[in-house]
Motif scaffolding. Sequence first.
Motif, mmCIF file in Angstrom:
data_model
loop_
_atom_site.group_PDB
_atom_site.id
_atom_site.type_symbol
_atom_site.label_atom_id
_atom_site.label_comp_id
_atom_site.label_asym_id
_atom_site.label_seq_id
_atom_site.Cartn_x
_atom_site.Cartn_y
_atom_site.Cartn_z
ATOM 1 N N THR A 45 0.791 -1.315 -0.509
ATOM 2 C CA THR A 45 0.142 -0.065 -0.026
ATOM 3 C C THR A 45 1.274 1.340 0.105
ATOM 4 O OG1 THR A 45 -1.969 1.468 1.141
ATOM 5 C CG2 THR A 45 -0.269 -0.393 2.393
ATOM 6 N N GLY A 46 -0.043 2.262 0.393
ATOM 7 C CA GLY A 46 1.357 3.877 0.490
ATOM 8 C C GLY A 46 1.286 4.304 -0.944
ATOM 9 N N GLU A 47 1.916 4.749 -0.904
ATOM 10 C CA GLU A 47 1.969 5.492 -2.484
ATOM 11 C C GLU A 47 2.680 5.430 -3.456
ATOM 12 O OE1 GLU A 47 1.322 9.048 -2.241
ATOM 13 O OE2 GLU A 47 0.128 10.155 -0.375
ATOM 14 N N PHE A 51 -4.098 5.996 -6.984
ATOM 15 C CA PHE A 51 -3.745 7.414 -7.191
ATOM 16 C C PHE A 51 -4.504 7.913 -6.092
ATOM 17 C CE2 PHE A 51 -2.103 11.625 -7.559
ATOM 18 C CZ PHE A 51 -1.518 11.476 -7.384
ATOM 19 N N VAL A 84 -3.331 7.130 -3.715
ATOM 20 C CA VAL A 84 -2.941 6.092 -1.903
ATOM 21 C C VAL A 84 -3.170 4.576 -2.327
ATOM 22 C CG1 VAL A 84 -4.469 6.162 -0.290
ATOM 23 C CG2 VAL A 84 -2.638 5.704 0.235
ATOM 24 N N MET A 85 -3.083 3.823 -2.474
ATOM 25 C CA MET A 85 -2.743 2.631 -2.780
ATOM 26 C C MET A 85 -4.078 1.991 -1.890
ATOM 27 S SD MET A 85 -0.134 0.767 -4.869
ATOM 28 C CE MET A 85 -0.114 -0.393 -3.882
ATOM 29 N N PRO A 86 -4.814 1.046 -2.570
ATOM 30 C CA PRO A 86 -5.379 0.260 -1.871
ATOM 31 C C PRO A 86 -4.616 -1.433 -1.367
ATOM 32 C CG PRO A 86 -7.257 0.861 -3.276
ATOM 33 C CD PRO A 86 -6.191 1.383 -4.325
ATOM 34 N N VAL A 87 -4.667 -1.765 -0.558
ATOM 35 C CA VAL A 87 -3.814 -3.032 -0.276
ATOM 36 C C VAL A 87 -3.604 -3.748 -1.376
ATOM 37 C CG1 VAL A 87 -3.552 -3.030 1.693
ATOM 38 C CG2 VAL A 87 -5.582 -4.359 1.199
ATOM 39 N N LEU A 141 -6.857 -1.051 4.499
ATOM 40 C CA LEU A 141 -7.456 -0.795 3.047
ATOM 41 C C LEU A 141 -7.086 -0.002 2.822
ATOM 42 C CD1 LEU A 141 -9.852 -0.927 0.755
ATOM 43 C CD2 LEU A 141 -10.816 1.544 1.436
ATOM 44 N N PHE A 142 -5.818 0.530 3.045
ATOM 45 C CA PHE A 142 -4.981 1.595 2.508
ATOM 46 C C PHE A 142 -3.833 2.463 3.826
ATOM 47 C CE2 PHE A 142 -8.139 4.373 1.458
ATOM 48 C CZ PHE A 142 -7.521 5.762 2.875
ATOM 49 N N LYS A 143 -2.643 2.372 3.270
ATOM 50 C CA LYS A 143 -1.911 3.710 4.994
ATOM 51 C C LYS A 143 -1.189 3.767 4.208
ATOM 52 C CE LYS A 143 0.878 2.539 9.090
ATOM 53 N NZ LYS A 143 1.244 2.308 10.525
ATOM 54 N N HIS A 144 -0.429 5.104 4.722
ATOM 55 C CA HIS A 144 0.729 5.296 4.628
ATOM 56 C C HIS A 144 1.402 6.516 5.335
ATOM 57 C CE1 HIS A 144 4.188 7.263 2.034
ATOM 58 N NE2 HIS A 144 3.727 8.563 1.930
ATOM 59 N N ASN A 157 -8.484 5.997 -5.957
ATOM 60 C CA ASN A 157 -8.922 6.027 -5.197
ATOM 61 C C ASN A 157 -9.865 6.190 -4.847
ATOM 62 O OD1 ASN A 157 -9.335 4.176 -2.690
ATOM 63 N ND2 ASN A 157 -6.870 4.315 -1.955
#
Lengths: 683, 683
Positions: free
Chosen positions: A428-430, A630, A632-635, B377-380, B651
């Motif tokens: 996940t993340g960017e 974008f 942020v990325m869903p897992v 679901l997402f994390k940054h 997203n």
Amino acid sequence: MSSLKEINPISTNTENSRFHPLDQLTGDEIMTVAEIVRKGVPNLNIVFNTITLKEPKKELMMSYLGWDTTKPRITKIEREALVVALEKPSMKCYEALVSLDNGQLKRFEHIPDVQPILTMDEMFEVEELVAKDPRVQAECRELGIEDMSCVFSDPWAIARHVTYKGRSKRMMQALMYMRTCEDDNQYAHPLDFVPIIDLGLMKVVDIERIKPRDSKFTRPTIPLEKHNFLPEFVGEENFRKDIKPIIVQQPEGVSFKVKGTEIDWQKWNMKISMNYREGLVIHNVSYQDGAEKRPLFYRISLSEMVVPYADPFTPHNRKHAFDVGEYGLGLCTNTLTLGCDCLGSIYYFDATFNDHNGKPFHVPNAICLHEEDAGILFKHTDYRNGRAHAVRSRRLVISQIVTVANYDYGLYYYFYQDGSFQYEVKATGELNTHVLAEDETPGPYGVMVAPQINAQYHQHFFTMRIDPMVDGANNSICKVDTQRVPHATGHPNNMYGNGFYSESTILKDTAEGQQTANYETARFWKIINENRIHPYSKGPVGWKIVSNHHTPLFAQDDSVVGQRAGFAKKALWVTPYNENQIFAGGFYCNQSDGDDNVEHWVKDVQSIQNKDIVLWYTFGVTHLPRVEDFPVMPVEMCGFSMKPCNFFMANPGIDVPPTNKGINHSKLASKEKENKAACCTKL
Amino acid sequence: MSSLKEINPISTNTENSRFHPLDQLTGDEIMTVAEIVRKGVPNLNIVFNTITLKEPKKELMMSYLGWDTTKPRITKIEREALVVALEKPSMKCYEALVSLDNGQLKRFEHIPDVQPILTMDEMFEVEELVAKDPRVQAECRELGIEDMSCVFSDPWAIARHVTYKGRSKRMMQALMYMRTCEDDNQYAHPLDFVPIIDLGLMKVVDIERIKPRDSKFTRPTIPLEKHNFLPEFVGEENFRKDIKPIIVQQPEGVSFKVKGTEIDWQKWNMKISMNYREGLVIHNVSYQDGAEKRPLFYRISLSEMVVPYADPFTPHNRKHAFDVGEYGLGLCTNTLTLGCDCLGSIYYFDATFNDHNGKPFHVPNAICLHEEDAGILFKHTDYRNGRAHAVRSRRLVISQIVTVANYDYGLYYYFYQDGSFQYEVKATGELNTHVLAEDETPGPYGVMVAPQINAQYHQHFFTMRIDPMVDGANNSICKVDTQRVPHATGHPNNMYGNGFYSESTILKDTAEGQQTANYETARFWKIINENRIHPYSKGPVGWKIVSNHHTPLFAQDDSVVGQRAGFAKKALWVTPYNENQIFAGGFYCNQSDGDDNVEHWVKDVQSIQNKDIVLWYTFGVTHLPRVEDFPVMPVEMCGFSMKPCNFFMANPGIDVPPTNKGINHSKLASKEKENKAACCTKL
Ligand SMILES: [Co+2]
Ligand SMILES: [Co+2]
């Protein structure tokens, strides 16, 4: 990576506690070790790269654990620390070995032509340096940026640079971004140049401009449109209002027992640790099978990663991050938050690493341990009379989350009640983004996720080091392939054409041990113990290893990344155990050229049959980003699993008790809503 | 399958409620339909095979839903029932169409040379018949069984029998077992012969003995060792005592809304139904994207399954169960139990089918609807300052569990907050077993899971019918392949050798629409709408379809199973929409020879580009059983997922609010145990 705010030196009081040989160094021990090294080499101006436990030799540990009964049992093992230090400003690398039992500096030596892992301190130093550099400032000015406090850089390993190749200099490259306000998503505003930094000189030595391709522009403008996901940008008033809480509780407590970092749960026993490099490591896994405690795995860890990008043009070719060997999954680990990262009844373990000065920094809640319901474990109904038996599956989850610049990875080890094991990566993340000119396209190497924002295609490879111990130290690997019976329909041995069969081949040496995935034969591998034959199957007891996430390395075999990340070329490599081979991409992975990785180690053909062996098992994903990744990325998940395969005498989970609504308080949703019609709604 | 105990005729009172056109028939309607048919053909001696809703024509539904705005909106659609009946004793097949609006028998016709699905009534009749047959009794006596109440049979479809081929006769084969006591696991005591039953004559017409191979015995003895998993056999005193409850609650209620069988949840809207054949069907899926409600899928279901076995010798060659087309996922569905099959806050839907007499039978709790926490679901995290944002993923789960003789399948549809969709099959239950002589081995076609018990290798294929509606009725399919750049390392366009690219190819016709999985190119497919271009990606909006569970059909192409289950030969087939093509293996799948399946339908090349199309998407597993799969199989999972791919503008989950321990009551496990050391344990 852990935040600066969390870097609190811990107390320096001497501890009297006794350690398990695999307990990581405490903060006090880190300081002690640093002191011993400094005193040992008073004339060297060194900074500490890493100070970590030197894991005891396997043969000692085997005796300590009672897993080697051929020798008298060892009850005490010398506690040692391994230190990697850099001399300033030459950036020469030194290794030191320190005995914590007697405070002795046992070894201190210069290691020529290597560059150790990059550290948090260096990340911060480089970002500061870059912002102050006049040429960087000039570049920014040309792009219209006057205020350098808006400019951010993600310092990356240099990979192997055409000019600054080799390892005599310690180098980094900085990927440049701007923010339009505090906490703005910088990946929406990438800049078009890459400063190259010499960490010895502490200087920007070059700036590479990324030229637009097939464009009328010589330079892209900076896209200023914001793309954010933080609550203050989304606006709490825009949050979904219709998501009701789910509360997960264990009022009678958890089912696991923790002693130090040893964990007992549902017949599983293991020891965990977290080091700067591999992050979470699972040691000494055994399973209580009736009266017998059967060893399964000596050590499991994520040994290396590589994330190669598709775009063949400079500087994108240098984007192939080795997140384990260049940045460290321990150094990059998050402090986890209760109720957010982790739901339910949570047990946390902390972790401690060192900074440049040899001072400890402490990461609270670095590892999350908890249980989860995992749906049904098994069920069967006799359709004749409706007699059903269903049992729910419980899993033990041991996890960490790491942040490596733009990307974040959740790393989850799962243990199940049917004897199976699973490892899951949640990426996940960017997205790493690249700026395009207004008329430019990503070509076939990426996708535009917003105007001028190119999210380049890339792959993620995860290479596990699995040191098996299936009913003993000597194991073998067999490859299992399934194929059509080689007879046409109508042949007496395949009259109706349905015939297929499976074939097991034991891999004899490190040449045969190089294995690729094969979808055509539904290939998988088994770790077997040829010294123990299963009374039913009549074959060796075994453990099956399966991933549904094999993907080929699309870089050329002789490419820079192909050389450096040779481990990613195969789904599996098997090597005889060697205490110096822990990291698939080499101990000194940073700026490496591939002379110390698993591909290199197997060049001499060595036997791997019925030996103390190690598996290097790679899975991954080919990631073609979507606009939906974008800002942020869903897992995105991938992983692998291991299962007993003709190891136990039956399904080892048949003694798991069933549960019911009396025990787990499950309720009808319709009753809660007092909707009486709900339970007899017809379809 | 649902148990006999649950077959309770429901009330016959006339209902005045108005129906949604996709609402399945009520019990009253089933009785009404049966009555209308009986009155319409008073001279025929018929039994009812299936009485089911005739789903309205798509063009009418499209207007009803407001998805076709080119015509005036239809608000009422004629409600019709489709009846399949068998004449006794000829077993001639008839189809009837009944209007429920005016009680009219609109069509009644003989369908030559077909055999419809097998029913629960027939399963029970055949088992009873077999036990009473003198030749079966003689076989049993020779094996030492005097008491026929110990003998059980699993009646299976006949497949295509070398002697009884064709469809003029309605046939079954019975797989034989014994039980050593009540509720004993019969699969531990398989018998070595297979009665062949003519359902018209209601007679055992043949008995096939399974001869041991390479054995000194002419007949195996019956293995009498018990292998059980039911609690009374395992012994409650032997249950694990160390598993503490996990309680999942939603004290503020659930987040979904149900109106009849229409479900609203987190911007998703859909209608569900359950028919005798496909079981759970998902209709009319749309997603609220800002102000726009965007249609996605017209209909999704598990259209057919096949489970071909490996052993090429008779009678094993006939084991290739079509669990949808031969037995019916609706007819075989379980009544689900709160707190056991389903954990948390559960909403149940019931289902109603018909028996031979045209009476309804009701399956309470046939469908489980609930929400689950699904991890992050997402994390940054910004590593610079530790600013982190993590959001937990919630999924909506709509599921059923079916029992098809020995096997049980959990079938789960998942919807997520990031716009993704997933379908998961959990295979569990009992292995089909075959008895070996004491000196016999399974050969390369199976494994011994207990003495004399051969668990044969087999495959499970699941073919989904996906009728897409991505932003409109006209969609296309594109294939996405990723490959190395075709230039050696050092070439100006691939200087460092890392280059790779992805290529999208739109499939033009039903010939191109036949697609195999390709691991080498990380192939996947996209459902796209060429009439709507995404402003960022500049390509058509799309939906990506991915499975990590493709496996080749190992039977020969021209094998019996290869002909009958042609659908399993490809990962994907694409056809133009045809209202008569709902089941990949043909409407009359039982005893079929492959003349009405998807492989047959595509023989004429038809355009599939920018048309109303249907996908037939197959995933599955090659199952080499393990000893650990006996006496009951831990769930083995496979499935597929669909994700928006350059469909949304970002997203779609960024407006999901974060949660925290205040909301979800997460707790430190260590505090619960009052273990103060726990939260600062060092590694
Ligand atoms: Co990625
Ligand atoms: Co199976």
